[in-house]
Design a protein around this motif. Structure first.
Motif, PDB file in Angstrom:
ATOM      1  N   LEU A  14     -85.708  -6.669 -22.129  1.00 23.42           N
ATOM      2  CA  LEU A  14     -87.105  -6.577 -21.744  1.00 23.42           C
ATOM      3  C   LEU A  14     -87.949  -6.957 -22.953  1.00 23.42           C
ATOM      4  O   LEU A  14     -88.267  -6.114 -23.785  1.00 23.42           O
ATOM      5  CB  LEU A  14     -87.445  -5.154 -21.275  1.00 23.42           C
ATOM      6  N   PRO A  15     -88.285  -8.236 -23.081  1.00 22.97           N
ATOM      7  CA  PRO A  15     -89.067  -8.657 -24.245  1.00 22.97           C
ATOM      8  C   PRO A  15     -90.463  -8.052 -24.240  1.00 22.97           C
ATOM      9  O   PRO A  15     -91.170  -8.130 -23.261  1.00 22.97           O
ATOM     10  CB  PRO A  15     -89.147 -10.178 -24.094  1.00 22.97           C
ATOM     11  N   GLU A  16     -90.841  -7.448 -25.321  1.00 23.53           N
ATOM     12  CA  GLU A  16     -92.179  -6.895 -25.495  1.00 23.53           C
ATOM     13  C   GLU A  16     -92.879  -7.632 -26.636  1.00 23.53           C
ATOM     14  O   GLU A  16     -93.699  -7.061 -27.335  1.00 23.53           O
ATOM     15  CB  GLU A  16     -92.085  -5.397 -25.801  1.00 23.53           C
ATOM     16  N   ILE A  17     -92.530  -8.894 -26.793  1.00 24.68           N
ATOM     17  CA  ILE A  17     -93.118  -9.711 -27.851  1.00 24.68           C
ATOM     18  C   ILE A  17     -93.596 -11.023 -27.247  1.00 24.68           C
ATOM     19  O   ILE A  17     -93.232 -11.366 -26.123  1.00 24.68           O
ATOM     20  CB  ILE A  17     -92.086 -10.005 -28.976  1.00 24.68           C
ATOM     21  N   ASP A  18     -94.410 -11.748 -27.976  1.00 22.34           N
ATOM     22  CA  ASP A  18     -94.873 -13.053 -27.511  1.00 22.34           C
ATOM     23  C   ASP A  18     -93.679 -13.986 -27.328  1.00 22.34           C
ATOM     24  O   ASP A  18     -92.721 -13.950 -28.116  1.00 22.34           O
ATOM     25  CB  ASP A  18     -95.832 -13.679 -28.517  1.00 22.34           C
ATOM     26  N   ASP A  19     -93.760 -14.845 -26.317  1.00 20.39           N
ATOM     27  CA  ASP A  19     -92.686 -15.798 -26.049  1.00 20.39           C
ATOM     28  C   ASP A  19     -92.345 -16.649 -27.278  1.00 20.39           C
ATOM     29  O   ASP A  19     -91.195 -16.998 -27.490  1.00 20.39           O
ATOM     30  CB  ASP A  19     -93.068 -16.734 -24.901  1.00 20.39           C
ATOM     31  N   LEU A  33     -85.899 -13.043 -34.715  1.00 18.15           N
ATOM     32  CA  LEU A  33     -85.657 -11.823 -33.950  1.00 18.15           C
ATOM     33  C   LEU A  33     -84.402 -11.893 -33.091  1.00 18.15           C
ATOM     34  O   LEU A  33     -83.539 -11.043 -33.170  1.00 18.15           O
ATOM     35  CB  LEU A  33     -86.871 -11.507 -33.065  1.00 18.15           C
ATOM     36  N   VAL A  34     -84.303 -12.909 -32.228  1.00 17.15           N
ATOM     37  CA  VAL A  34     -83.195 -12.975 -31.272  1.00 17.15           C
ATOM     38  C   VAL A  34     -82.663 -14.405 -31.216  1.00 17.15           C
ATOM     39  O   VAL A  34     -82.888 -15.121 -30.249  1.00 17.15           O
ATOM     40  CB  VAL A  34     -83.634 -12.530 -29.860  1.00 17.15           C
ATOM     41  N   VAL A  52     -89.896 -15.624 -19.382  1.00 18.30           N
ATOM     42  CA  VAL A  52     -90.625 -16.428 -20.352  1.00 18.30           C
ATOM     43  C   VAL A  52     -91.815 -17.073 -19.649  1.00 18.30           C
ATOM     44  O   VAL A  52     -91.685 -17.649 -18.579  1.00 18.30           O
ATOM     45  CB  VAL A  52     -89.702 -17.501 -20.969  1.00 18.30           C
ATOM     46  N   GLY A  53     -92.989 -16.954 -20.236  1.00 14.90           N
ATOM     47  CA  GLY A  53     -94.201 -17.508 -19.658  1.00 14.90           C
ATOM     48  C   GLY A  53     -94.931 -16.540 -18.749  1.00 14.90           C
ATOM     49  O   GLY A  53     -96.047 -16.800 -18.315  1.00 14.90           O
ATOM     50  N   ASN A  54     -94.334 -15.406 -18.454  1.00 17.80           N
ATOM     51  CA  ASN A  54     -94.926 -14.419 -17.565  1.00 17.80           C
ATOM     52  C   ASN A  54     -96.195 -13.800 -18.144  1.00 17.80           C
ATOM     53  O   ASN A  54     -97.075 -13.367 -17.407  1.00 17.80           O
ATOM     54  CB  ASN A  54     -93.910 -13.316 -17.269  1.00 17.80           C
ATOM     55  N   GLY A  55     -96.322 -13.773 -19.435  1.00 21.24           N
ATOM     56  CA  GLY A  55     -97.466 -13.150 -20.090  1.00 21.24           C
ATOM     57  C   GLY A  55     -98.791 -13.800 -19.760  1.00 21.24           C
ATOM     58  O   GLY A  55     -99.841 -13.168 -19.870  1.00 21.24           O
TER      59      GLY A  55
END
Length: 75
Positions: A14-19, A33-34, A52-55
């Motif tokens: 569950l990414p909680e960072i900018d793409d 990071l990953v 990705v891009g959901n933000g």
């Protein structure tokens, strides 16, 4: 994933960072990071809960367009 106890299998993240910071091999090379996340995703070895891009849909500037977007949803 590398942990202090060794390697541990990850099946979902569950990414909680900018793409931009998700994977330095695909996005920003200065992010460490990953590394390899997008490669694992493409192979089907991991799922990304917030795609990705959901933000972009979470940006307050988009809120004004939500009523128009809802019109296109099937009933």
């Amino acid at each position: 994933m590398k942990t202090t106890a060794g390697l541990q299998q990850v099946t979902c993240t569950l990414p909680e960072i900018d793409d931009d910071f998700l994977d330095p091999l695909v996005f920003r090379p200065d992010s460490a990071l990953v590394t390899g996340l997008m490669s694992a995703y493409r192979k089907g070895n991991v799922a990304i809960v917030n795609a990705v891009g959901n933000g972009v849909a979470d940006d307050k500037a988009v809120y004004a367009y939500v009523p128009a977007m809802i019109k296109y949803l099937p009933e």
